[in-house]
Design a protein around this motif. Structure first.
Motif, PDB file in Angstrom:
ATOM      1  N   THR A 167       1.195  -0.900  -0.957  1.00 30.35           N
ATOM      2  CA  THR A 167      -0.252  -0.430   0.075  1.00 30.35           C
ATOM      3  C   THR A 167       0.693   1.909  -0.237  1.00 30.35           C
ATOM      4  OG1 THR A 167      -1.971  -1.289   0.770  1.00 30.35           O
ATOM      5  CG2 THR A 167      -1.907   0.801   1.471  1.00 30.35           C
ATOM      6  N   ILE A 168       0.572   2.084  -1.010  1.00 32.40           N
ATOM      7  CA  ILE A 168       1.008   3.451  -1.128  1.00 32.40           C
ATOM      8  C   ILE A 168       0.206   4.299  -0.211  1.00 32.40           C
ATOM      9  CG2 ILE A 168       0.265   4.290  -3.459  1.00 32.40           C
ATOM     10  CD1 ILE A 168       3.501   5.084  -4.087  1.00 32.40           C
ATOM     11  N   SER A 169       1.046   5.429   0.412  1.00 38.35           N
ATOM     12  CA  SER A 169       0.385   6.281   1.306  1.00 38.35           C
ATOM     13  C   SER A 169       1.337   7.940   1.071  1.00 38.35           C
ATOM     14  CB  SER A 169      -0.093   5.988   2.159  1.00 38.35           C
ATOM     15  OG  SER A 169       0.812   5.494   3.237  1.00 38.35           O
ATOM     16  N   LYS A 170       0.699   8.769   1.114  1.00 44.17           N
ATOM     17  CA  LYS A 170       1.359   9.983   1.570  1.00 44.17           C
ATOM     18  C   LYS A 170       0.961  10.943   2.747  1.00 44.17           C
ATOM     19  CE  LYS A 170       3.702  13.493  -1.668  1.00 44.17           C
ATOM     20  NZ  LYS A 170       3.127  14.802  -1.113  1.00 44.17           N
ATOM     21  N   ASP A 171       2.198  11.857   3.271  1.00 42.78           N
ATOM     22  CA  ASP A 171       1.291  12.626   4.449  1.00 42.78           C
ATOM     23  C   ASP A 171       1.241  13.977   3.324  1.00 42.78           C
ATOM     24  OD1 ASP A 171       0.958  14.130   6.267  1.00 42.78           O
ATOM     25  OD2 ASP A 171       1.895  12.787   7.809  1.00 42.78           O
ATOM     26  N   ASN A 172       0.644  14.316   2.852  1.00 46.00           N
ATOM     27  CA  ASN A 172       1.147  15.559   2.696  1.00 46.00           C
ATOM     28  C   ASN A 172       0.637  16.728   3.241  1.00 46.00           C
ATOM     29  OD1 ASN A 172      -0.131  14.715   0.026  1.00 46.00           O
ATOM     30  ND2 ASN A 172      -1.917  14.884   0.924  1.00 46.00           N
ATOM     31  N   ALA A 173       0.758  16.926   4.613  1.00 47.66           N
ATOM     32  CA  ALA A 173       1.448  17.834   5.180  1.00 47.66           C
ATOM     33  C   ALA A 173       2.554  17.935   5.773  1.00 47.66           C
ATOM     34  CB  ALA A 173       0.462  17.827   6.983  1.00 47.66           C
ATOM     35  N   LYS A 174       3.631  16.459   6.095  1.00 42.59           N
ATOM     36  CA  LYS A 174       5.068  16.840   5.629  1.00 42.59           C
ATOM     37  C   LYS A 174       5.714  16.102   4.659  1.00 42.59           C
ATOM     38  CE  LYS A 174       3.587  14.960  11.019  1.00 42.59           C
ATOM     39  NZ  LYS A 174       3.832  13.133  11.580  1.00 42.59           N
ATOM     40  N   ASN A 175       4.928  16.178   3.879  1.00 44.86           N
ATOM     41  CA  ASN A 175       5.067  15.311   2.769  1.00 44.86           C
ATOM     42  C   ASN A 175       6.439  14.185   2.745  1.00 44.86           C
ATOM     43  OD1 ASN A 175       4.549  17.215   1.140  1.00 44.86           O
ATOM     44  ND2 ASN A 175       6.510  18.633   1.467  1.00 44.86           N
TER      45      ASN A 175
END
Length: 122
Positions: free
Chosen positions: A65-73
């Motif tokens: 599973t790929i995911s991204k925390d946009n707030a923390k980059n």
């Protein structure tokens, strides 16, 4: 200056789990995970865009599973049910332009992480 710094990786037994992280110094519109095993070409594993569009290689669908925390980059790759054939160096990648139709093409990406080792033993 754009930089990608990876962490995670390691060795597990077949069936185990690992998580990779990739901290980006700037925000990218899309990011990807690639892997390269000894003697093989680099291959795309998973892709995510800033809109949350994801793509996976058939060999990892249902397990990774790929995911991204946009707030923390920070980009993540959760890897479950690891198999010996998943053993490789894993690289996060980012590019100036996004092309979901060719997400697995390494030529699209300008920036690369350093590549931690992932090893799943039989």
């Amino acid at each position: 200056q754009e930089q990608l710094v990876e962490s995670g990786g390691g060795s597990v037994q077949s069936g185990g789990s690992l998580r990779l992280s990739c901290a980006a110094s700037v925000t990218f519109r899309c990011m990807d995970w690639f892997r390269q095993a000894p003697g093989k070409e680099r291959e795309g594993v998973a892709y995510i865009s800033s809109f949350g569009i994801t793509r996976y290689a058939d060999t990892v669908k249902g397990r990774f599973t790929i995911s991204k925390d946009n707030a923390k980059n920070i980009l993540y790759l959760q890897m479950n049910i690891l198999k010996p054939e998943d053993t490789a160096m894993y690289y996060c990648a980012a590019g100036r332009f996004c092309d979901v139709g060719h997400w697995g093409s390494a030529a699209l990406y300008n920036y690369w992480g350093q590549g931690p080792q992932v090893r799943a033993s039989p």
